[in-house]
Design a protein around this motif. Sequence first.
Motif: not given
Length: 307
Positions: A11-19, A24-25, A47-54, A193-199
């Motif tokens: 399924g889709p990755l629900n979490f905000h992992w670094p690009a 690598d995943f 808001k997370r989409a631009p980090f990985f869409d490209s 939010c400063r993308y704190v979900c990445e923590k």
Amino acid sequence: MVRSHAKLTLGPLNFHWPAAVRRDFYARIADEAPVDTVVLGEVVCSKRAPFFDSHIPEVAERLRRAGKEVVLGSLALVMQARERQAVLDLAADSDILVEANDLTAVAACAGRPHAIGPLVAVYNPGTLELMARQGATRVCLPGELTADAITALSRTALVTGTEIEVQAFGRLPLAISARCYHARAHGLHKDGCRYVCEKHPDGMDLDTLDGTPFLAVNGVQTLSGSYLDLLADVGPLSTLGVGRFRLSPQDCDMVAVAETFRAVLDGDVPVAPAQQRLRNLCPGRRFSNGFLHGVEGKSYRASVRGV
């Protein structure tokens, strides 16, 4: 040995992992994981989409070269004009199967083959028939359905020619909100939010006021506090007409998780040692399958004949 015809979906990755971590995943999933389908795309927070869409075209191509089907998931909560336009653009791409995760995407995909995600409330045969008439060829059912409900929907799917998919591993997606719980928990507003979900790459665990483990928060998303484990149930469910099982990515060895489920489906490994392996892969995590068995979702019940 007769191999199971049931397929595995990542399924889709629900979490905000670094690009870089995501790339690598998915590279390892492409090269090593025995999954048939991979769902890409940001489904939780635009808001997370631009980090990985490209990176999605490159990742999708690598997955396809490895023989995986690639599906693009839509956003689960559409609130702004730019989000609606993004859904419309996604639905207009005829070269790839889209998984609709809310009714905005369902409407946009009507008339062309598409999939339905687990956040769309397909709870009864009438809804399934409607989705099939609009072009849905695959439906991943909500995680809170019982075995009896899944059986009824599988019978309808035989008539409509729709594939039925059931999540078998990982935190269950329960709700999406306009509020960002993650930001609020850190004293921030959603817009800053400063993308704190990445923590919290596996979601932020929540307890009740008396300290009892309860749910998990992932930005604007509420998830189950436990990991779903249907290892003991996938065999019976496949005989009831479920043709696909979804593994939701967590911060663990998902290649090993996929190998474990594939081995159980194919009869290569008994359930008991497979479950022990799964628990070793996810140390400290609680497991559940209560919804399937008609009891509280957080509980775990041993599978019985016919689920």
